[in-house]
Design an enzyme around this catalytic site. Structure first.
Site, short mmCIF file in Angstrom:
data_model
loop_
_atom_site.label_atom_id
_atom_site.label_comp_id
_atom_site.label_asym_id
_atom_site.label_seq_id
_atom_site.Cartn_x
_atom_site.Cartn_y
_atom_site.Cartn_z
N ASP A 1 0.46 -1.47 0.49
CA ASP A 1 -0.28 -0.27 -0.27
C ASP A 1 0.57 0.85 0.06
OD1 ASP A 1 -2.73 0.97 0.83
OD2 ASP A 1 -1.31 1.46 2.16
N GLU B 1 14.44 -15.57 -0.61
CA GLU B 1 15.43 -16.57 1.15
C GLU B 1 14.46 -17.87 0.78
OE1 GLU B 1 15.39 -14.99 4.97
OE2 GLU B 1 16.61 -13.81 4.23
C1 GLC Z 1 -4.49 2.98 -0.82
C2 GLC Z 1 -5.32 1.99 -0.27
C3 GLC Z 1 -6.13 2.68 0.14
C4 GLC Z 1 -6.81 3.55 1.69
C5 GLC Z 1 -4.90 3.92 1.11
C6 GLC Z 1 -4.50 4.59 3.30
O1 GLC Z 1 -3.93 3.87 -1.67
O2 GLC Z 1 -5.17 1.37 -1.97
O3 GLC Z 1 -7.71 1.79 -0.09
O4 GLC Z 1 -7.06 4.40 1.54
O5 GLC Z 1 -3.86 3.53 0.58
O6 GLC Z 1 -4.15 3.48 3.14
#
Ligand code: GLC
Length: 580
Positions: free
Chosen positions: A215, A286
């Site tokens: 993310d 790994e």
């Molecule tokens: C990313 C995710 C989204 C979230 C953001 C904060 O863009 O896809 O859904 O709100 O990160 O974590």
């Protein structure tokens, strides 16, 4: 013919995989509380196996107060009770593997939840303490430190800083949150932060997951000194730039073109992030079984994004430049060429994606008067998409995507042709982006409309999403016709189109294939030939224009995104796959 990309026969699964995104809250609910869960996913895995995908990616299911639907993690090593238990996760992973499906989990390293023990400890501790050093606490500016430390804005609207009250009750320091106040950003210069995430990677690798979707992968490292910027970032789509949309940014057919995307700002795409992914890559290497990392990085131009998938970094990065392309054949041609070239320079596969849990579903985007534009959600008072036109174009876009070499992502429900829910009442919305922008010039409906629980059975309560009929967001009544059981075995249904496309893609190994453009005069037509790794490809014709397109003489149609008339033409907004 113009060859753009040569076949790349290889055994590594992630180079060619079709990966299905499960949004756990909305996939299937086993216990009837109206929120999807892990046993619900396990029970529906046969749908995915039959669909013909290679892997699933699950949005976060970790312990979380769910302020941002689980992208606010309080414990990276446990499952939120709303989704089940660690045993349920193990069972789901095992059941997926039994069906030949790989499992990718979501990793959220840019920020924790404000409920994470580290952040609680930071709030309880004093300015300058080791507890605060794992986050980005700073003194405010101005008299009494009453102003935020810099001018950064939250991607969800409002300031990116929140002031805390110190233990003695006085107004204190500020902490950075690029997203909601409940999502404090970690300080990635801190060795404990780095060590913790390596440990979290190992925790899930040891449990048998096949990879991680990372993310906000472009956000972990901030520019030294957290300088003021003056710019503005969008939730999904990089820098706001007057110069045009992302598709135009792929303007030249040269992967190294410097686009109008502009400066990513001091919070994004800093060079320091790459060192983190090099370390993670070593950890994954790994393990046996070709574990993979995929970057969620809203980075442009594509040559800059390709840096995330250099041989010693991640395996894949989402291609959001493709997702944001408008309904225009020339724009698609440019973005496909630029994507393949950029990734070829680093030996990485290109990914393709049209929908996810952060954007308006692609049939609805393509049904807007400005087809393929990217509103931040659609509300009752907004211009409504044309559902029928959108579905026709959505299916045509999908068939363009699924023929392309590389790896493709399918967001849950798109195999049913689901539109966005565009008339949700404000009272049921949960997206922090809706609340943080409400009543301002930047007001946005937010992302709830693409997160509505799936319709499985046309005649069941909540369309079979939950046994009780409960559903955390209401489903439109019109969704009965999109239900999986209403499409199963029905010739011409969207579900059968996805199944057929994925079958052909697999049989002809299109993912490992090459691509050449077929030159022509009609600017509204996208024509290419893919050369499958087994030597048999498909010829693809996408008619993005308004008038019917004659089929080449003797063409044998393998698959079409919509009904074809008897006169050997391809109607407007339709894609066909032909025997090459
Ligand atoms: C990313 C995710 C989204 C979230 C953001 C904060 O863009 O896809 O859904 O709100 O990160 O974590």
């Amino acid at each position: 013919m113009t060859l753009v990309h040569a076949p790349f026969p290889t055994a590594e699964w992630w180079r060619t995989a079709v990966i299905y995104q499960v949004y756990p809250r909305s996939f299937a609910d086993s216990d009837g509380d109206g929120v999807g869960d892990l046993p619900g996913i396990t029970a529906r895995l046969d749908h995915l196996a039959r669909l013909g995908v290679d892997a699933v990616w699950l949005s976060p299911f970790y312990r979380s107060p769910q302020k941002d639907a689980g992208y606010d993690v309080a414990d990276y090593r446990d499952i939120d009770p709303v989704f089940g238990t660690l045993d349920d996760a193990d069972a789901m992973i095992a059941a997926a593997h039994e069906r030949g499906l790989r499992v990718i989990v979501d990793l959220v390293p840019n920020h924790t939840s404000a409920d994470h023990p580290w952040f609680r400890a930071a709030l309880a501790a004093a300015p300058g303490s080791p507890e605060r050093a794992r986050y980005l606490f700073r003194d405010g500016k101005g008299p009494g430190g009453a102003e935020p430390p810099n001018d950064w804005r939250s991607i969800f609207g409002g300031p990116a800083w929140t002031r805390v009250t110190e233990a003695d009750g006085t107004p204190g320091q500020w902490y950075l949150h690029l997203f909601d106040t409940s999502q404090p950003d970690l300080d990635w210069t801190h060795p404990e932060v780095r060590a913790e995430f390596v440990s979290v990677l190992r925790f899930w690798l040891d449990r048998g997951v096949d990879g991680f979707r990372v993310d906000v992968a472009h956000g972990l490292v901030k520019a030294d000194g957290l300088p003021d910027w003056g710019g503005e970032v969008e939730m999904v789509g990089g820098t706001v730039d007057e110069g045009g949309d992302a598709a135009d940014d792929a303007a030249a057919e040269d992967a190294d073109v410097v686009t109008g995307a502009g400066d990513p700002g001091p919070m994004f795409d800093q060079d320091g992030v790459h060192e983190i992914y090099r370390e993670w890559r070593k950890v994954l290497d790994e393990y046996d079984g070709e574990r993979a990392l995929v970057a969620e990085a809203w980075v442009e131009p594509l040559s800059r994004l390709a840096r995330y998938v250099r041989p010693d970094e991640m395996h894949q990065a989402f291609n959001f430049t493709f997702l944001t392309t408008r309904w225009d054949a020339a724009a698609y041609r440019r973005v496909i060429t630029a994507s393949l070239r950029a990734n070829d320079t680093v030996g990485a596969p290109t990914t393709w994606v049209l929908s996810n849990h952060d954007v308006v579903r692609h049939p609805s985007r393509l049904g807007l008067p400005d087809a393929g534009s990217r509103p931040h959600g659609i509300g009752r008072d907004d211009v409504q998409p044309d559902e029928e036109l959108g579905l026709r174009r959505g299916r045509a876009a999908t068939l363009l995507m699924l023929a392309l070499p590389g790896s493709a992502y399918v967001y849950q429900g798109e195999e049913l042709g689901l539109p966005e829910h565009t008339t949700l009442p404000d009272e049921v919305r949960t997206d922090p982006a809706f609340f943080r922008t409400r009543g301002t010039d930047e007001a946005e409906a937010g992302r709830d409309g693409c997160r509505v629980p799936l319709p499985w059975e046309a005649a069941a309560p909540a369309f079979g999403f939950s046994p009780t009929g409960a559903s955390w967001l209401p489903q439109p009544q019109s969704w009965a016709r999109y239900a999986a059981d209403a499409q199963d075995g029905v010739e011409g249904s969207t579900l059968e189109m996805y199944r057929a496309a994925l079958r052909l893609r697999r049989e002809r190994r299109l993912g490992a294939g090459g691509l050449e453009w077929v030159d022509g005069d009609d600017e509204s037509v996208l024509a290419f030939r893919t050369v499958g790794a087994d030597g048999r490809g498909v010829a693809v014709l996408g008619n993005l224009g308004a008038t019917p397109l004659p089929l080449p003489p003797g063409a044998r149609v393998l698959l079409a995104s919509g009904p074809l008339p008897d006169d050997d033409t391809v109607p407007a907004d339709t894609t066909v796959w032909l025997e090459a």
